[in-house]
Design a protein around this motif. Structure first.
Motif, PDB file in Angstrom:
ATOM      1  N   PHE A   1       5.413 -11.905  12.422  1.00  0.00           N
ATOM      2  CA  PHE A   1       6.999 -12.007  12.761  1.00  0.00           C
ATOM      3  C   PHE A   1       7.099 -13.369  13.194  1.00  0.00           C
ATOM      4  O   PHE A   1       6.559 -14.436  13.938  1.00  0.00           O
ATOM      5  N   SER A   2       8.628 -13.909  13.035  1.00  0.00           N
ATOM      6  CA  SER A   2       9.053 -15.184  13.167  1.00  0.00           C
ATOM      7  C   SER A   2       8.480 -16.516  12.561  1.00  0.00           C
ATOM      8  O   SER A   2       8.566 -17.508  13.057  1.00  0.00           O
TER       9      SER A   2
ATOM     10  N   ASP B   1      14.127 -12.744  11.389  1.00  0.00           N
ATOM     11  CA  ASP B   1      13.293 -12.946  12.411  1.00  0.00           C
ATOM     12  C   ASP B   1      13.159 -14.548  12.613  1.00  0.00           C
ATOM     13  O   ASP B   1      12.547 -15.029  13.448  1.00  0.00           O
TER      14      ASP B   1
ATOM     15  N   ASN C   1      11.256  -4.725  12.321  1.00  0.00           N
ATOM     16  CA  ASN C   1       9.899  -5.000  12.182  1.00  0.00           C
ATOM     17  C   ASN C   1       9.146  -4.104  13.367  1.00  0.00           C
ATOM     18  O   ASN C   1       9.770  -4.013  14.385  1.00  0.00           O
ATOM     19  N   THR C   2       7.993  -3.793  13.330  1.00  0.00           N
ATOM     20  CA  THR C   2       7.063  -2.908  14.275  1.00  0.00           C
ATOM     21  C   THR C   2       5.482  -3.149  14.099  1.00  0.00           C
ATOM     22  O   THR C   2       5.224  -3.746  13.267  1.00  0.00           O
ATOM     23  N   THR C   3       5.053  -2.405  15.056  1.00  0.00           N
ATOM     24  CA  THR C   3       3.660  -2.602  15.230  1.00  0.00           C
ATOM     25  C   THR C   3       2.800  -1.341  15.285  1.00  0.00           C
ATOM     26  O   THR C   3       3.651  -0.477  15.721  1.00  0.00           O
TER      27      THR C   3
HETATM   28  C1  NAG Z   1       9.830  -7.902  16.278  1.00  0.00           C
HETATM   29  O1  NAG Z   1       9.892  -9.359  16.181  1.00  0.00           O
HETATM   30  C2  NAG Z   1       9.903 -10.204  17.094  1.00  0.00           C
HETATM   31  C3  NAG Z   1       9.914 -11.674  16.930  1.00  0.00           C
HETATM   32  O2  NAG Z   1      10.708 -12.006  15.882  1.00  0.00           O
HETATM   33  C4  NAG Z   1       9.030  -9.927  18.264  1.00  0.00           C
HETATM   34  O3  NAG Z   1       9.441 -10.363  19.308  1.00  0.00           O
HETATM   35  C5  NAG Z   1       9.215  -8.263  18.396  1.00  0.00           C
HETATM   36  O4  NAG Z   1       8.208  -7.801  19.626  1.00  0.00           O
HETATM   37  C6  NAG Z   1       9.004  -7.427  17.288  1.00  0.00           C
HETATM   38  N1  NAG Z   1       9.192  -6.063  17.474  1.00  0.00           N
HETATM   39  C7  NAG Z   1       8.096  -5.346  17.495  1.00  0.00           C
HETATM   40  C8  NAG Z   1       8.682  -3.725  17.712  1.00  0.00           C
HETATM   41  O5  NAG Z   1       6.900  -5.527  17.197  1.00  0.00           O
END
Ligand code: NAG
Ligand code: NAG
Ligand code: NAG
Ligand code: NAG
Length: 602
Positions: free
Chosen positions: A135-136, A208, A72-74
């Motif tokens: 996420f999550s 996640d 996962n990424t942004t």
């Molecule tokens: C990926 O998801 C988790 C939550 O499950 C989050 O805390 C984490 O920051 C996320 N990674 C990125 C790169 O955004």
């Protein structure tokens, strides 16, 4: 001599067998299921969101690292931030995971061109992005359900089927949630149903999720399946953004390979029947034996003969046929499901599309029409021929796809369209100065010479014409369309055929009338084309009248009347070099004499 041939044949057969076995054991490529765009929020092209999304997708596809099945990424910050993730099914090998995610990142923008949120599901992976934090979070919308429409009605009425199904489905939620490997929330389960039928089930959550969320997600999915007689079907899949569940009556997932650590946590891992193990072991032993024998034969042969070229050729062909075959799904995705937008032309044998492979390579996809007379034999002929022929002035064949009704050829993409687009278009014609035309003529001649004389095979093209000559960015000509080429023995100079292929106007009279072809018929076609290139006029030829008039006679009369320059394209007249022109014309002399000779015979 005979032993030599025998050894060669045997080696070939062994190599073929190994290729076959490898192909069978190789996993099939990604299978697309559905893409759903959440259309409530949209973005406009070239906006900040758009560029963040592109960055996100490329970062997702480039982050498929060995043994990482979830990422996962942004991308971007604040109001234009994009969140994204991919997940591969727990059992798929790394290469397939990477391929699947690659396809997903290519397909999702074309399917959802302006949605700020979307999810795409393949059998092997899922990928999502959104403008909001995803996420999550357990999410069960949007959803997609697949049911196998056909099924054995007897089986579906039997009590054992539902008992087996219930026991598979009841186990999956908690197995997926508590998967011992910690990170990956993946579970498989198999169960005997009625008779000899075995049910196979699989469930997976995005890792996640918390254990509780994963369990709830799978439970919601499982609730979609039939619980008692007599609904449902013999195979179903439920896809959510956060998890998926699937069952079938055949083992659609893999027990082996990198998934070993994942399946260890699950009851399915211990349940592999001994017969399967025995079969696998026997297969492996046979494979190894075949491989050893093949290698030995190769060694013996290369020791016997100091010339190793044949062996090299064999290995070359072996490598080629293995890597040439493409999956239909791959081609569908590359050409965006053969969309109208990607169509770039129509040849005599079917449509031509432009496509992009996951690697970024541009390709031209020739989808042979189902009604075209080209049989599997002719098709394979073309594939094997072109694959072996590599020359600067020939369009390179990258691969093929042969799947039930579909026959597809994949070529390198040549950007500038075909020669006739330039030659017979009053505007584009002006781009072609004499030096350019002369170098095009020389290039085509080199290509034909290679086909006739210099390649390992003697290939007669049989349909040389401007629309079969493509031009690349540097205006280097590349001869295409060997579909009608036919292999001719090196000793055999002439061939006869009862099936005439080619285009009237470019065919030599003896070929058009009597089906008699040779390198000379190609040279004739080439000659007609050269006249067209230097004059900028199209040769028109009416088969009914059996007369070759217009351009050819015109050129002949100009030549005899000693005013050959008059036939030049006015655009060319400013920039030609007389000697080059003469040499082009002289080439025609022999051809024309040939025509006159044949015409006199009738
Ligand atoms: C990926 O998801 C988790 C939550 O499950 C989050 O805390 C984490 O920051 C996320 N990674 C990125 C790169 O955004
Ligand atoms: C995906 O599924 C949705 C909901 O079932 C459906 O409306 C849509 O047409 C499907 N899209 C594709 C490309 O199959
Ligand atoms: C975040 O936004 C600021 C402006 O608000 C910009 O200068 C900066 O480059 C952005 N950072 C990223 C990583 O896009
Ligand atoms: C399924 O049936 C086979 C015999 O057909 C048996 O050996 C095996 O133990 C059974 N498996 C389960 C999980 O009941």
């Amino acid at each position: 001599m005979i032993t030599k041939i025998l050894t060669k044949n045997l080696t070939l057969q062994f190599l073929l067998l190994i290729t076959l076995t490898l192909t069978i054991t190789k996993t099939s490529a990604s299978v697309f299921n559905n893409v759903t765009c959440t259309n409530t929020k949209t973005f406009s092209p070239n906006s900040a969101f758009h560029s963040n999304l592109n960055t996100l997708l490329s970062s997702l596809s480039s982050n498929v690292i060995n043994d990482v099945r979830f990422f996962n990424t942004t991308s971007g910050n604040d109001s234009n931030k994009v969140y994204g993730l991919y997940m591969c099914r727990g059992d798929v090998p790394f290469a397939l995971c990477r391929e699947c995610v690659g396809f997903a990142t290519l397909k999702i923008p074309s399917s959802c061109p302006s949605s700020q949120e979307a999810v795409i599901w393949y059998n092997e992976c899922l990928l999502r992005y959104s403008y909001r934090f995803i996420f999550s979070k357990m999410e069960t919308w949007p959803r997609y359900k697949i049911e196998i429409p056909m099924g054995d009605p007897g089986l579906l009425r039997s009590r054992g089927f539902y008992a087996g199904l219930r026991s598979v489905l009841n186990e999956l939620p908690k197995d997926a949630a508590v998967s011992l490997s910690g990170f990956s929330k993946y579970a498989v389960k198999q169960e005997n149903a009625s008779g000899s039928v075995t049910l196979y089930g699989i469930a997976q959550c995005t890792p996640d999720l918390s254990a509780g969320d994963c369990r709830r997600c799978v439970e919601v999915a499982v609730a979609e399946f039939p619980k008692a007689c007599c609904g449902g079907s013999i195979g179903e899949t439920v896809l959510f953004p956060s998890c998926f569940v699937r069952y079938e009556t055949y083992p659609f997932y893999q027990h082996s390979g990198t998934s070993a650590s994942l399946t260890a946590s699950v009851s399915g891992g211990r349940n592999i029947p001994t017969q399967v193990i025995v079969i696998i072991v026997v297969l492996v032993v046979i494979l190894v034996a075949i491989f050893c024998i093949g290698c030995c034969l190769l060694c013996i042969k290369s020791k016997k003969r100091h010339k190793t070229s044949d062996r090299e050729n064999l290995v070359f062909e072996f490598n080629n046929s293995e890597s040439l075959e493409f999956d239909f799904a791959t081609i569908e995705i590359a050409t965006d499901m053969f969309s109208e937008d990607s169509k770039i032309g129509k040849g005599g044998y079917g449509q031509v599309y432009k496509g992009i492979l996951p690697s970024g390579q541009e390709i031209a996809v020739k989808r042979l029409s189902k009604t075209s007379g080209q049989g599997a034999e002719e098709f394979k002929n073309e594939v094997m021929l072109i694959a072996k022929l590599q020359h600067r002035n020939l369009v390179r064949l990258i691969g093929f796809c042969l799947e039930e009704q579909e026959k597809i050829l994949i070529y390198e993409y040549v950007p500038n369209k075909s020669l006739d687009h330039f030659l017979f278009d009053s505007k584009k014609q002006k781009q072609l100065t004499w030096p350019e035309r002369y170098s095009i003529i020389k290039g085509i001649a080199r290509g034909i010479l290679y086909l006739h004389e210099d390649s390992r095979l003697k290939v007669i093209h049989r349909d040389i014409k401007p629309s079969n000559v493509l031009l690349d960015n540097n205006m280097i000509p590349k001869i295409s369309d060997f579909g009608m080429a036919r292999m001719v023995d090196i000793e055999q100079i002439q061939g006869f055929t009862n099936r005439v292929v080619g285009t009237y106007g470019y065919m030599s009279p003896e070929y058009a009338m009597h089906g008699q072809f040779s390198v000379k018929s190609d040279v004739f076609s080439f000659g007609v084309m050269v006249l067209e290139i230097i004059s900028g006029k199209k040769n028109s030829y009416t088969f009914e009248s059996c007369r070759i008039d217009d351009l050819l006679s015109y050129a002949w009369n100009q030549w005899k009347g000693e005013s050959p320059f008059e036939m030049l394209d006015p655009i060319v007249q400013e920039s030609y070099a007389p000697n080059e022109h003469f040499s082009c014309m002289e080439e025609q002399e022999e051809i024309q004499l040939n025509i006159n000779h044949i015409q006199n015979l009738h």
